[in-house]
Motif scaffolding. Structure first.
Motif, PDB file in Angstrom:
ATOM      1  N   LEU A 158       0.845  -1.191   0.000  1.00  0.00           N
ATOM      2  CA  LEU A 158       0.000   0.000   0.000  1.00  0.00           C
ATOM      3  C   LEU A 158       0.880   1.241   0.000  1.00  0.00           C
ATOM      4  CD1 LEU A 158      -2.700  -0.797   2.746  1.00  0.00           C
ATOM      5  CD2 LEU A 158      -3.037  -0.825   0.263  1.00  0.00           C
ATOM      6  N   ALA A 159       0.443   2.277  -0.701  1.00  0.00           N
ATOM      7  CA  ALA A 159       1.148   3.565  -0.676  1.00  0.00           C
ATOM      8  C   ALA A 159       0.195   4.664  -1.104  1.00  0.00           C
ATOM      9  CB  ALA A 159       2.369   3.546  -1.593  1.00  0.00           C
ATOM     10  N   MET A 160       0.430   5.855  -0.564  1.00  0.00           N
ATOM     11  CA  MET A 160      -0.398   7.019  -0.885  1.00  0.00           C
ATOM     12  C   MET A 160       0.329   7.896  -1.902  1.00  0.00           C
ATOM     13  SD  MET A 160      -3.425   8.060   0.104  1.00  0.00           S
ATOM     14  CE  MET A 160      -3.520   7.098   1.621  1.00  0.00           C
ATOM     15  N   ALA A 161      -0.419   8.364  -2.898  1.00  0.00           N
ATOM     16  CA  ALA A 161       0.105   9.341  -3.860  1.00  0.00           C
ATOM     17  C   ALA A 161      -0.652  10.643  -3.646  1.00  0.00           C
ATOM     18  CB  ALA A 161      -0.072   8.854  -5.292  1.00  0.00           C
ATOM     19  N   TYR A 162       0.088  11.701  -3.263  1.00  0.00           N
ATOM     20  CA  TYR A 162      -0.555  12.989  -2.948  1.00  0.00           C
ATOM     21  C   TYR A 162      -0.657  13.826  -4.220  1.00  0.00           C
ATOM     22  CZ  TYR A 162      -0.215  11.627   1.877  1.00  0.00           C
ATOM     23  OH  TYR A 162      -0.363  10.946   3.053  1.00  0.00           O
ATOM     24  N   GLN A 174      -4.574   9.571  -4.159  1.00  0.00           N
ATOM     25  CA  GLN A 174      -4.715   8.229  -4.722  1.00  0.00           C
ATOM     26  C   GLN A 174      -4.106   7.192  -3.780  1.00  0.00           C
ATOM     27  OE1 GLN A 174      -2.831   8.314  -8.572  1.00  0.00           O
ATOM     28  NE2 GLN A 174      -4.356   9.708  -9.460  1.00  0.00           N
ATOM     29  N   LEU A 175      -4.812   6.090  -3.595  1.00  0.00           N
ATOM     30  CA  LEU A 175      -4.274   4.945  -2.883  1.00  0.00           C
ATOM     31  C   LEU A 175      -3.820   3.924  -3.903  1.00  0.00           C
ATOM     32  CD1 LEU A 175      -3.778   3.540  -0.150  1.00  0.00           C
ATOM     33  CD2 LEU A 175      -6.028   2.464  -0.422  1.00  0.00           C
ATOM     34  N   TRP A 176      -2.526   3.569  -3.842  1.00  0.00           N
ATOM     35  CA  TRP A 176      -1.962   2.560  -4.729  1.00  0.00           C
ATOM     36  C   TRP A 176      -1.881   1.244  -3.964  1.00  0.00           C
ATOM     37  CZ3 TRP A 176       1.266   3.541  -9.495  1.00  0.00           C
ATOM     38  CH2 TRP A 176       0.900   4.746 -10.099  1.00  0.00           C
ATOM     39  N   ILE A 177      -2.408   0.176  -4.581  1.00  0.00           N
ATOM     40  CA  ILE A 177      -2.547  -1.122  -3.922  1.00  0.00           C
ATOM     41  C   ILE A 177      -1.890  -2.202  -4.778  1.00  0.00           C
ATOM     42  CG2 ILE A 177      -4.191  -2.791  -2.977  1.00  0.00           C
ATOM     43  CD1 ILE A 177      -6.301  -0.477  -3.079  1.00  0.00           C
ATOM     44  N   VAL A 183      -1.188  -3.480  -9.923  1.00  0.00           N
ATOM     45  CA  VAL A 183      -1.232  -2.347  -8.999  1.00  0.00           C
ATOM     46  C   VAL A 183      -2.520  -1.593  -9.290  1.00  0.00           C
ATOM     47  CG1 VAL A 183      -0.201  -0.128  -8.378  1.00  0.00           C
ATOM     48  CG2 VAL A 183       1.261  -2.139  -8.696  1.00  0.00           C
ATOM     49  N   ILE A 184      -3.389  -1.520  -8.293  1.00  0.00           N
ATOM     50  CA  ILE A 184      -4.693  -0.886  -8.448  1.00  0.00           C
ATOM     51  C   ILE A 184      -4.622   0.528  -7.880  1.00  0.00           C
ATOM     52  CG2 ILE A 184      -7.140  -1.016  -7.824  1.00  0.00           C
ATOM     53  CD1 ILE A 184      -6.683  -4.061  -7.471  1.00  0.00           C
ATOM     54  N   VAL A 185      -5.176   1.503  -8.599  1.00  0.00           N
ATOM     55  CA  VAL A 185      -5.155   2.903  -8.197  1.00  0.00           C
ATOM     56  C   VAL A 185      -6.575   3.364  -7.908  1.00  0.00           C
ATOM     57  CG1 VAL A 185      -4.438   5.240  -8.808  1.00  0.00           C
ATOM     58  CG2 VAL A 185      -3.118   3.277  -9.647  1.00  0.00           C
ATOM     59  N   TYR A 186      -6.795   3.880  -6.688  1.00  0.00           N
ATOM     60  CA  TYR A 186      -8.108   4.395  -6.282  1.00  0.00           C
ATOM     61  C   TYR A 186      -8.035   5.893  -6.026  1.00  0.00           C
ATOM     62  CZ  TYR A 186     -11.098   0.272  -5.500  1.00  0.00           C
ATOM     63  OH  TYR A 186     -11.904  -0.827  -5.656  1.00  0.00           O
ATOM     64  N   ASP A 187      -9.038   6.627  -6.509  1.00  0.00           N
ATOM     65  CA  ASP A 187      -9.234   8.015  -6.105  1.00  0.00           C
ATOM     66  C   ASP A 187     -10.011   7.988  -4.793  1.00  0.00           C
ATOM     67  OD1 ASP A 187     -11.008  10.494  -5.852  1.00  0.00           O
ATOM     68  OD2 ASP A 187      -9.626  11.123  -7.418  1.00  0.00           O
ATOM     69  N   LEU A 188      -9.436   8.591  -3.736  1.00  0.00           N
ATOM     70  CA  LEU A 188     -10.023   8.474  -2.407  1.00  0.00           C
ATOM     71  C   LEU A 188     -11.134   9.487  -2.134  1.00  0.00           C
ATOM     72  CD1 LEU A 188      -6.858   7.660  -0.316  1.00  0.00           C
ATOM     73  CD2 LEU A 188      -8.602   6.101  -1.165  1.00  0.00           C
ATOM     74  N   LYS A 189     -11.330  10.442  -3.023  1.00  0.00           N
ATOM     75  CA  LYS A 189     -12.457  11.362  -2.842  1.00  0.00           C
ATOM     76  C   LYS A 189     -13.719  10.780  -3.466  1.00  0.00           C
ATOM     77  CE  LYS A 189     -11.683  15.551  -2.168  1.00  0.00           C
ATOM     78  NZ  LYS A 189     -11.250  16.969  -2.222  1.00  0.00           N
TER      79      LYS A 189
END
Length: 390
Positions: A158-162, A174-177, A183-189
């Motif tokens: 897991l890692a956060m992209a600001y 973005q949360l990178w999983i 590697v799955i990328v989620y927009d956290l908003k």
């Protein structure tokens, strides 16, 4: 008399300007670092008693916190008041008070959670493990699981992209999983999946340093980079067994433990659109398997947790090992971060609220000084008028 007032006027003016300068410095935006902030303490998960705390200035273990459940990953809240810890044997994530180490609450997370990420903007934490699919979004104030972000399989990194725009209501960080093969990328908003990026060899640990490049290790023994915009995957090294990595805030260099070869790799930063640099930049040989690494936010020291129950302290500018500390157990993860002031803990206040109080006091002092300067100026002018008329 006029000259004496002028002699008072100039120091007062200088003092006012100095206070204004300090106020502007204090109220300017502060950078939030990935490791939690100022380099005061190092936190080691998996030590003999559960969690060991190292004072960086004295280079000594100053506290141990007993934790059951095989603590793995630790992260700090942005103000340093809370510590988040994964407890895979208990299927929990614990929130601790860093002032005295007591547990504030625990969240139930299935799948032996060993991984954590923290969104500095929303103050929410994310956790998962390779025992089940899905990443849990947790509110650390009460340890309630808010939602589950779906994945294609178990979680390996897991890692956060600001990347969010503070002015945007639709674009979040973005949360990178790392999942089984992607590697799955989620927009956290929006809580929306933005991409699934295939990574040969099975992605594992992730890191998103400032810039446009993410780093991912693989379970097959490779180190890859991923362009944050194009999602292009590039292999830069192979032939190791790599652990959780960290980066130097000041230089952009990546520090990656090579567990299989008892060494720490230091990589040159990779920038999109430019030729790949020669890697690694340098290699730090170690006496045992490095499990994890943490770089202080000022770029002065690296802390390397070894499987033997030791933590090696490395002088980054001097490029030399300077101390070895014993924490026991089987260290899994290490971070460096700030020491929360007792005042903030006792008053249940945040550093931002304390900064506001300081700013108010400074403003009052400046106003008083300016009024005093105006009074001196008017009195001097009034005394000088009879001389001019005469």
């Amino acid at each position: 008399m006029v000259h004496s007032r002028r002699r008072l006027l100039y120091p007062a003016l200088l003092l006012t300007l100095t206070l204004m300068g300090l106020l502007l410095m204090g109220s300017s935006p502060r950078l939030a670092y990935a490791d939690g902030g100022a380099p005061n303490l190092a936190y080691v998960a998996g030590a003999s008693q559960g969690l060991s705390i190292i004072d960086i200035a004295t280079q000594k273990v100053t506290k141990n916190v007993a934790l059951k459940g095989d603590p793995h990953t630790v992260l700090l809240s942005v103000d340093g008041a809370n510590l988040f810890v994964t407890l895979p044997q208990s299927n929990q994530v614990a929130v601790l008070d860093t002032h005295d180490g007591h547990t504030l609450c625990t969240a139930s997370v299935p799948g032996q959670p060993t991984l954590l990420a923290y969104d500095l903007n929303t103050k929410l934490i994310y956790s998962g493990g390779n025992g089940t699919s899905g990443v849990r979004e947790i509110d650390p104030k009460n340890c309630q699981v808010i939602r589950t972000l779906a994945t294609n399989g178990p979680i390996y990194g897991l890692a956060m992209a600001y990347v969010s725009d503070p002015q945007s209501d639709t674009v979040g960080n973005q949360l990178w999983i790392s999942s089984e093969h992607d590697v799955i990328v989620y927009d956290l908003k929006q809580h929306k999946r933005l991409a699934s990026i295939p990574v040969d060899g099975g992605p594992q640990y992730l890191s998103n340093p400032p810039g446009t490049t993410a780093y991912v290790t693989t379970r097959a023994g490779d180190i890859m980079t991923i362009d944050l915009v194009s999602h292009k995957v590039t292999k830069i090294l192979s032939g190791g067994s790599y652990g959780p990595m960290d980066f130097d805030e000041t230089t952009g260099e990546m520090y990656i433990p090579d567990r299989g070869n008892n060494r720490l790799l230091v990589l040159n930063p990779v920038h999109g659109g430019f030729a790949l640099p020669k890697e690694p930049n340098r290699v730090i040989s170690l006496e045992d398997h490095p499990q994890s690494v943490a770089i202080t936010s000022d770029g002065q020291f690296a802390f390397i947790a070894l499987a033997s129950g030791k933590v090696v302290m490395y002088d980054v500018p001097g490029r030399q090992l300077i101390n070895t500390l014993t924490v026991g157990g089987n260290p899994q993860f290490i971070i460096t971060g700030l020491y929360p002031p007792a005042l903030a803990q006792g008053a249940n206040a945040s550093p931002d609220s304390l900064l506001t109080i300081v700013n108010i006091v400074a403003y009052v002092l400046i106003v008083c000084l300016l009024l005093g300067l105006l009074f001196i100026f008017l009195r001097s002018r009034k005394k000088a008028e009879p001389h001019k008329k005469g």
